[in-house]
Scaffold this motif. Structure first.
Motif, PDB file in Angstrom:
ATOM      1  N   ASP A 449       0.851  -1.195   0.000  1.00  0.00           N
ATOM      2  CA  ASP A 449       0.000   0.000   0.000  1.00  0.00           C
ATOM      3  C   ASP A 449       0.884   1.242   0.000  1.00  0.00           C
ATOM      4  O   ASP A 449       0.921   2.002   0.968  1.00  0.00           O
ATOM      5  N   PRO A 450       1.602   1.451  -1.116  1.00  0.00           N
ATOM      6  CA  PRO A 450       2.606   2.529  -1.133  1.00  0.00           C
ATOM      7  C   PRO A 450       2.020   3.911  -0.896  1.00  0.00           C
ATOM      8  O   PRO A 450       2.717   4.789  -0.376  1.00  0.00           O
ATOM      9  N   ASN A 451       0.755   4.109  -1.222  1.00  0.00           N
ATOM     10  CA  ASN A 451       0.151   5.426  -1.010  1.00  0.00           C
ATOM     11  C   ASN A 451      -0.542   5.555   0.342  1.00  0.00           C
ATOM     12  O   ASN A 451      -1.115   6.607   0.644  1.00  0.00           O
ATOM     13  N   GLY A 452      -0.509   4.471   1.110  1.00  0.00           N
ATOM     14  CA  GLY A 452      -1.064   4.557   2.461  1.00  0.00           C
ATOM     15  C   GLY A 452      -2.551   4.827   2.517  1.00  0.00           C
ATOM     16  O   GLY A 452      -3.034   5.503   3.417  1.00  0.00           O
ATOM     17  N   ILE A 453      -3.299   4.245   1.562  1.00  0.00           N
ATOM     18  CA  ILE A 453      -4.747   4.511   1.573  1.00  0.00           C
ATOM     19  C   ILE A 453      -5.522   3.527   2.443  1.00  0.00           C
ATOM     20  O   ILE A 453      -6.663   3.794   2.818  1.00  0.00           O
ATOM     21  N   MET A 454      -4.935   2.356   2.735  1.00  0.00           N
ATOM     22  CA  MET A 454      -5.708   1.294   3.388  1.00  0.00           C
ATOM     23  C   MET A 454      -5.763   1.478   4.900  1.00  0.00           C
ATOM     24  O   MET A 454      -4.753   1.420   5.587  1.00  0.00           O
ATOM     25  N   ASN A 455      -6.947   1.684   5.384  1.00  0.00           N
ATOM     26  CA  ASN A 455      -7.235   1.829   6.819  1.00  0.00           C
ATOM     27  C   ASN A 455      -6.177   2.695   7.510  1.00  0.00           C
ATOM     28  O   ASN A 455      -5.476   2.251   8.431  1.00  0.00           O
ATOM     29  N   PRO A 456      -6.097   3.951   7.105  1.00  0.00           N
ATOM     30  CA  PRO A 456      -4.991   4.812   7.547  1.00  0.00           C
ATOM     31  C   PRO A 456      -4.923   4.946   9.068  1.00  0.00           C
ATOM     32  O   PRO A 456      -5.944   5.060   9.739  1.00  0.00           O
ATOM     33  N   GLY A 457      -3.712   4.891   9.560  1.00  0.00           N
ATOM     34  CA  GLY A 457      -3.489   5.137  10.987  1.00  0.00           C
ATOM     35  C   GLY A 457      -3.728   3.951  11.888  1.00  0.00           C
ATOM     36  O   GLY A 457      -3.472   4.018  13.083  1.00  0.00           O
ATOM     37  N   LYS A 458      -4.199   2.831  11.318  1.00  0.00           N
ATOM     38  CA  LYS A 458      -4.450   1.671  12.148  1.00  0.00           C
ATOM     39  C   LYS A 458      -3.194   0.812  12.259  1.00  0.00           C
ATOM     40  O   LYS A 458      -2.371   0.807  11.350  1.00  0.00           O
ATOM     41  N   VAL A 459      -3.070   0.101  13.355  1.00  0.00           N
ATOM     42  CA  VAL A 459      -1.995  -0.853  13.653  1.00  0.00           C
ATOM     43  C   VAL A 459      -0.651  -0.151  13.829  1.00  0.00           C
ATOM     44  O   VAL A 459      -0.035  -0.229  14.890  1.00  0.00           O
ATOM     45  N   LEU A 460      -0.170   0.507  12.796  1.00  0.00           N
ATOM     46  CA  LEU A 460       1.149   1.170  12.907  1.00  0.00           C
ATOM     47  C   LEU A 460       0.988   2.678  12.738  1.00  0.00           C
ATOM     48  O   LEU A 460       0.163   3.128  11.956  1.00  0.00           O
TER      49      LEU A 460
END
Lengths: 460, 460
Positions: A449-460
């Motif tokens: 997910d190079p653009n960081g769109i997937m579930n932003p801010g979760k887990v890490l």
């Protein structure tokens, strides 16, 4: 940042106007466990894998954050959404596509609920092999994405062990369809299995292939008050070694939890059990009800001889069995003490007594007004710790977390057992996670997910 | 390309002269299943994780290929080594570090054999939950790296399902130690689990934490000749639904395999069974031997009533039980027909009869001199197909592979069930693997092993 009208229009066009919910629609609906789940003002409800793929490809190009949602029963904030992001709800992917009773496999959409799968399986004398309190709302996609555990994991594994294959949509909209329905499948690196427990941070699970189990026979259920936690552990061991029945559940609760749920259930006749420090619920099954009851009584006799039983009650009918489970599963403690803290840990069961004694001692030394309640799945050492104060203490999560989690790694346990990291345990993960592992997690995230769109801010 | 003397000297210095084997040493030793395992002329035998890490860091800097080896019993060429590479043998990491009988967990070095673990577990009334023919040589590191399956996978899962935690050394020498000993552990992306089934292409497994099971009770074992494969599938279903015993094994063999192994074992009294097209070995266990035998007889009676039994024999003592297993596990077919081909596939069990009928038809149409032998683990649809010709045909692997593997994906099966890809199935993986998945596999490989030193040329 708000989602632009242009993006909203384009996203709506992919799924059609009927498959969209606006902020106004959402305001009249149940956001699930966490009101913040409906923080975004647009929900897209794709009806096919292809629609999911087109939505993700669009969001990836436009750098729009995507929060996948299933049953919204997650307890760690993994489905929280924010203004400017979109919710991708999988509830329309709710078809059980095929169920093969001889091979004991099922292929189903991510939006199918656990209860719906259980019902369909039961018609063939089969069961999902996984069960948990949120069964009516939790969906297969969410169960996979959080690697859900529950009551039967000690025997049939967590969701990870039930998954035979997956279909996932990657952040760029490409589709990985690996829906093999066999237990043995070793075709190189298990790329698709990375999505199990990834909490929606790598892509969206759209379909699952699962292994089913034979339905258990008729049950027999007991509530057993034990003199102390070591006795509970010995009782658990004795129970697992019996070959006179199929073991279905070995659930644990502290006496103060049982007292609260007995009050809530109006089960005055069970209240004396809750005088003990811990109560264990054991459920077994066998070929028929008589054999199950006989096996359970034989177990209770052996356990009594070994001094493991302070008091016990055996359910005489289905209504009593339902009450026993309510004593275990009811959230009366949270209703009596709103604003408490939950921690979700696991410890190798032999280490559980020492760990919980330590927790009590550390909490008391830290703040004598705190009270600890314990429930959990004894046979896999997974306990849920509720900490309550004399008033709501929800803002004290990080302050209290180290008292309950810092010892776990040395015990071979985990600070994050079955509810996932979400938002709630991010700080704990950063504090306790091995640096090498955190580095590799970040690289995997960047790769998928190079653009960081997937579930932003979760887990890490 | 030869390994330079300087590199050899430096690598020897890391582990000490006693822990090194030269080409001359190797020439006097058993290379295992595949003589090409000893193609490299230097074997390094680290005694600690730290030594593994230093060896890998050295090789990574010097771009030296590393071939990890366990028991050298792999069947797909995954441990083949070549001049210029080094072998890193894990046999000295052979300590069972801790075994917790109450929690049913063990932490052990990668070099511990399955038989050694089974023996140590048995002393506590426990078992590894995994069993296979190569139990005396196969090591935990190899079992993890190939995600081994075997006889009990239908019930206790493959190695993937037994693994609670791992320690792995990455290609650059950094160490990822994730030896949690709990079933429920969800601490973000499961980085370490990528090494399960990775066949040594991402790093080296040095220690494992496994879940153990309760030892089964006394067994009862039968060989059952069935009228056809559909009857075998129905028998398998009936057997799995019985609640009168613990099911330990449902093994399949074709009549021509059974005939060969009966001859080899001198078991003339069993030869009439092998007249049937297929023979099923069923092993059950119960609280005591009497109950197991009674359960097995009841099953045979039910199966007979349904027309599923052509002939049957029940083992009357341990010697007969050993013979029954020899009928299943002996390699007589390969001794009678050296130079045959093996394929290792799985199919959802309901589809197995149609699949095997198709295989017979396609082989006959392709070359009527070919003969097919079938053995396998019926309950998880995993069959091993041996194809023999009138003379050795080892060079015809790729020619015949499509006849047996191209249909599998449509059936929800797999062209690579439990032996791994290694070298043998690389071409099949490239032919049948989904392009998206192959791309992600290559990216993962590049991420974990950017210099390509880990088990070069294997899998991809």
């Amino acid at each position: 940042m708000h989602l632009s009208t242009e993006h909203a229009v384009n996203l709506k066009a992919i799924v059609g106007p009927e498959a969209v919910r606006t902020a106004q629609d959402l305001s009249t609906r149940d956001a699930g466990v966490d009101p913040a789940n409906f923080g975004a003002s647009l929900m897209i409800r794709p009806g096919t894998t292809d629609e999911v793929a087109r939505v993700l490809a669009y969001c990836n190009a436009a750098r729009i954050g995507v929060v996948p949602q299933g049953g919204r029963t997650g307890l760690s904030g993994g489905a929280e959404s924010h203004e400017g992001e979109i919710i991708v709800a999988l509830d329309r992917l709710n078809r059980i596509e095929s169920l093969d009773p001889l091979s004991r496999t099922v292929v189903a959409g991510a939006g199918v609920t656990l209860a719906a799968l259980a019902e369909r399986s039961a018609a063939h004398g089969l069961a999902p092999g996984i069960d948990l309190g949120a069964r009516d709302s939790a969906t297969l996609g969410g169960l996979v994405s959080t690697n859900a555990g529950g009551n039967a994991a000690f025997r049939h594994g967590t969701m990870r062990d039930r998954v035979l294959g997956l279909e996932v949509v990657l952040a760029d909209g490409s589709v990985l369809t690996e829906l093999g329905q066999v237990r043995k499948r070793n075709e190189g690196l298990a790329v698709e299995r990375l999505f199990i427990g990834a909490e929606g941070t790598l892509g969206v699970v759209t379909r699952v292939a699962l292994s089913l189990i034979a339905s258990p026979g008729p049950p027999a259920t007991a509530l057993i008050a034990v003199p102390d936690l070591s006795a509970a552990v010995s009782l658990c061991d004795l129970t697992q070694r019996s070959q006179e029945f199929d073991l279905q559940a070995v659930e644990l609760m502290s006496g103060n939890h049982a007292a609260a749920t007995c009050r809530a259930a109006g089960a005055a006749q069970l209240a004396p059990l809750a005088v003990a420090p811990y109560v264990v619920l054991i459920e077994v099954s066998a070929l028929d009800a008589t054999a199950a009851a006989a096996g359970l009584l034989a177990l209770l006799e052996q356990a009594s001889e070994r001094g493991l039983v302070a008091d016990a009650a055996v359910a005489q009918n289905q209504a009593q069995r339902t009450t026993f489970w309510r004593i275990r599963e009811d959230w009366a403690v949270d209703r009596e003490h709103p604003g408490g803290l939950w921690y979700d840990v696991s410890v190798p069961v032999a280490g559980l007594p020492g760990y919980l004694i330590g927790c009590h001692a550390r909490l008391a030394a830290h703040d004598s007004s705190l009270e600890l309640f314990v429930i959990g799945h004894l046979a896999d050492g997974n306990v849920h710790l509720t900490v309550n104060g004399s008033r709501p203490i929800r803002e004290r999560y990080e302050e209290i977390a180290p008292l309950l989690t810092d010892e776990l790694a040395a015990l071979g346990g985990s600070f994050s057992a079955e509810h996932g990291i979400g938002l709630e345990k991010k700080a704990t993960l950063l504090r306790l996670g091995a640096p090498v592992r955190l580095v590799m997690m970040r690289r995997l995230k960047a790769m998928f997910d190079p653009n960081g769109i997937m579930n932003p801010g979760k887990v890490l």
